[in-house]
Design a protein around this motif. Structure first.
Motif, PDB file in Angstrom:
ATOM      1  N   ARG A   1       0.772  -1.218   0.195  1.00 47.87           N
ATOM      2  CA  ARG A   1      -0.224  -0.162  -0.084  1.00 47.87           C
ATOM      3  C   ARG A   1       0.805   1.230   0.139  1.00 47.87           C
ATOM      4  N   PRO A   2       0.558   2.265  -0.812  1.00 46.85           N
ATOM      5  CA  PRO A   2       1.454   3.523  -1.050  1.00 46.85           C
ATOM      6  C   PRO A   2       0.992   4.364   0.418  1.00 46.85           C
ATOM      7  N   VAL A   3       2.075   4.820   0.983  1.00 48.99           N
ATOM      8  CA  VAL A   3       1.840   5.707   1.949  1.00 48.99           C
ATOM      9  C   VAL A   3       2.262   7.217   1.514  1.00 48.99           C
ATOM     10  N   CYS A   4       1.308   8.219   1.862  1.00 53.02           N
ATOM     11  CA  CYS A   4       1.507   9.498   1.637  1.00 53.02           C
ATOM     12  C   CYS A   4       1.516  10.348   3.034  1.00 53.02           C
ATOM     13  N   VAL A   5       2.463  11.356   3.029  1.00 55.22           N
ATOM     14  CA  VAL A   5       2.746  11.900   4.455  1.00 55.22           C
ATOM     15  C   VAL A   5       2.481  13.626   3.955  1.00 55.22           C
ATOM     16  N   GLY A   6       1.406  14.173   4.546  1.00 57.06           N
ATOM     17  CA  GLY A   6       1.123  15.606   4.439  1.00 57.06           C
ATOM     18  C   GLY A   6       1.032  16.669   5.664  1.00 57.06           C
ATOM     19  N   PHE A   7       1.272  16.072   6.867  1.00 59.23           N
ATOM     20  CA  PHE A   7       1.201  16.978   8.021  1.00 59.23           C
ATOM     21  C   PHE A   7       2.611  17.601   8.216  1.00 59.23           C
ATOM     22  N   GLY A   8       2.350  18.981   8.414  1.00 57.95           N
ATOM     23  CA  GLY A   8       3.448  19.801   8.533  1.00 57.95           C
ATOM     24  C   GLY A   8       4.613  20.163   7.362  1.00 57.95           C
ATOM     25  N   ILE A   9       4.256  19.793   6.410  1.00 56.04           N
ATOM     26  CA  ILE A   9       5.055  19.905   5.162  1.00 56.04           C
ATOM     27  C   ILE A   9       4.997  21.221   4.444  1.00 56.04           C
ATOM     28  N   SER A  10       5.766  22.311   4.830  1.00 53.86           N
ATOM     29  CA  SER A  10       5.546  23.374   3.956  1.00 53.86           C
ATOM     30  C   SER A  10       6.669  24.087   3.261  1.00 53.86           C
ATOM     31  N   THR A  11       7.715  23.409   3.035  1.00 50.46           N
ATOM     32  CA  THR A  11       8.786  24.017   2.393  1.00 50.46           C
ATOM     33  C   THR A  11       9.202  22.405   1.336  1.00 50.46           C
ATOM     34  N   PRO A  12       9.929  23.062   0.164  1.00 48.11           N
ATOM     35  CA  PRO A  12      10.466  22.068  -0.609  1.00 48.11           C
ATOM     36  C   PRO A  12      11.505  21.056   0.104  1.00 48.11           C
ATOM     37  N   GLY A  13      12.366  21.756   1.021  1.00 49.25           N
ATOM     38  CA  GLY A  13      13.279  20.796   1.817  1.00 49.25           C
ATOM     39  C   GLY A  13      12.613  19.808   2.680  1.00 49.25           C
ATOM     40  N   GLN A  14      11.392  20.090   3.104  1.00 50.87           N
ATOM     41  CA  GLN A  14      10.868  19.290   4.078  1.00 50.87           C
ATOM     42  C   GLN A  14       9.822  17.999   3.362  1.00 50.87           C
ATOM     43  N   ALA A  15       9.648  18.685   1.966  1.00 47.31           N
ATOM     44  CA  ALA A  15       9.041  17.510   1.038  1.00 47.31           C
ATOM     45  C   ALA A  15      10.004  16.693   0.638  1.00 47.31           C
ATOM     46  N   ALA A  16      11.308  16.992   0.210  1.00 47.29           N
ATOM     47  CA  ALA A  16      12.310  16.164  -0.165  1.00 47.29           C
ATOM     48  C   ALA A  16      12.550  15.095   0.946  1.00 47.29           C
ATOM     49  N   GLU A  17      12.752  15.546   2.209  1.00 51.04           N
ATOM     50  CA  GLU A  17      12.995  14.581   3.370  1.00 51.04           C
ATOM     51  C   GLU A  17      11.800  13.658   3.340  1.00 51.04           C
ATOM     52  N   VAL A  18      10.805  14.076   3.312  1.00 51.73           N
ATOM     53  CA  VAL A  18       9.773  13.103   3.679  1.00 51.73           C
ATOM     54  C   VAL A  18       9.751  12.083   2.396  1.00 51.73           C
ATOM     55  N   ALA A  19       9.858  12.586   1.121  1.00 48.89           N
ATOM     56  CA  ALA A  19      10.124  11.737   0.026  1.00 48.89           C
ATOM     57  C   ALA A  19      10.650  10.808   0.086  1.00 48.89           C
ATOM     58  N   ARG A  20      11.958  10.555   0.780  1.00 47.42           N
ATOM     59  CA  ARG A  20      12.901   9.716   0.889  1.00 47.42           C
ATOM     60  C   ARG A  20      12.161   8.554   1.671  1.00 47.42           C
ATOM     61  N   LEU A  21      11.073   8.667   2.476  1.00 47.14           N
ATOM     62  CA  LEU A  21      10.556   7.796   3.410  1.00 47.14           C
ATOM     63  C   LEU A  21       9.281   7.079   2.947  1.00 47.14           C
ATOM     64  N   ALA A  22       8.359   8.198   2.267  1.00 47.38           N
ATOM     65  CA  ALA A  22       7.087   7.972   1.978  1.00 47.38           C
ATOM     66  C   ALA A  22       6.916   7.955   0.409  1.00 47.38           C
ATOM     67  N   ASP A  23       5.803   7.207  -0.079  1.00 48.10           N
ATOM     68  CA  ASP A  23       5.493   7.085  -1.309  1.00 48.10           C
ATOM     69  C   ASP A  23       5.052   8.346  -2.047  1.00 48.10           C
ATOM     70  N   GLY A  24       4.512   9.268  -1.085  1.00 51.99           N
ATOM     71  CA  GLY A  24       3.893  10.584  -1.641  1.00 51.99           C
ATOM     72  C   GLY A  24       4.127  11.522  -0.663  1.00 51.99           C
ATOM     73  N   VAL A  25       4.109  12.772  -1.145  1.00 60.29           N
ATOM     74  CA  VAL A  25       3.859  13.939  -0.224  1.00 60.29           C
ATOM     75  C   VAL A  25       2.800  15.032  -0.594  1.00 60.29           C
ATOM     76  N   ILE A  26       2.115  15.442   0.498  1.00 60.85           N
ATOM     77  CA  ILE A  26       1.150  16.310   0.285  1.00 60.85           C
ATOM     78  C   ILE A  26       1.299  17.601   0.929  1.00 60.85           C
ATOM     79  N   VAL A  27       1.277  18.582  -0.090  1.00 58.32           N
ATOM     80  CA  VAL A  27       1.400  20.186   0.639  1.00 58.32           C
ATOM     81  C   VAL A  27       0.136  20.937   0.340  1.00 58.32           C
ATOM     82  N   GLY A  28      -0.474  21.013   1.285  1.00 56.44           N
ATOM     83  CA  GLY A  28      -1.707  21.711   1.090  1.00 56.44           C
ATOM     84  C   GLY A  28      -1.817  23.136   1.885  1.00 56.44           C
ATOM     85  N   SER A  29      -1.548  23.293   3.075  1.00 56.15           N
ATOM     86  CA  SER A  29      -1.592  24.536   3.932  1.00 56.15           C
ATOM     87  C   SER A  29      -0.759  25.523   3.337  1.00 56.15           C
TER      88      SER A  29
END
Length: 75
Positions: A1-29
């Motif tokens: 199952r794919p895992v996406c993370v989206g809580f507290g991600i607001s910068t490109p650097g944070q998205a890149a770090e999470v992308a190393r661990l998750a299948d997807g990154v959600i940037v909404g706020s």
């Protein structure tokens, strides 16, 4: 199952770090914040999206990203 993370991600650097661990990154706020900044929000959102894409592309090329569910980690 794919895992996406989206809580507290607001910068490109944070998205890149999470992308190393998750299948997807959600940037909404952050996108909503940019849209509320005034008349120039479109150009700011375009700039942010380009930075985000570049950070994610660089993360995908990072050998630390390789794992059983990433293309680089498949046999």
């Amino acid at each position: 199952r794919p895992v996406c993370v989206g809580f507290g991600i607001s910068t490109p650097g944070q998205a890149a770090e999470v992308a190393r661990l998750a299948d997807g990154v959600i940037v909404g706020s952050r996108i909503v914040q940019i849209m509320g900044q005034g008349e120039n929000w479109r150009s700011e959102l375009t700039r942010f999206a380009r930075q985000l894409r570049q950070a994610l592309d660089n993360s995908a090329a990072d050998p630390r990203r390789a794992g059983p569910t990433s293309p680089a980690g498949r046999a």
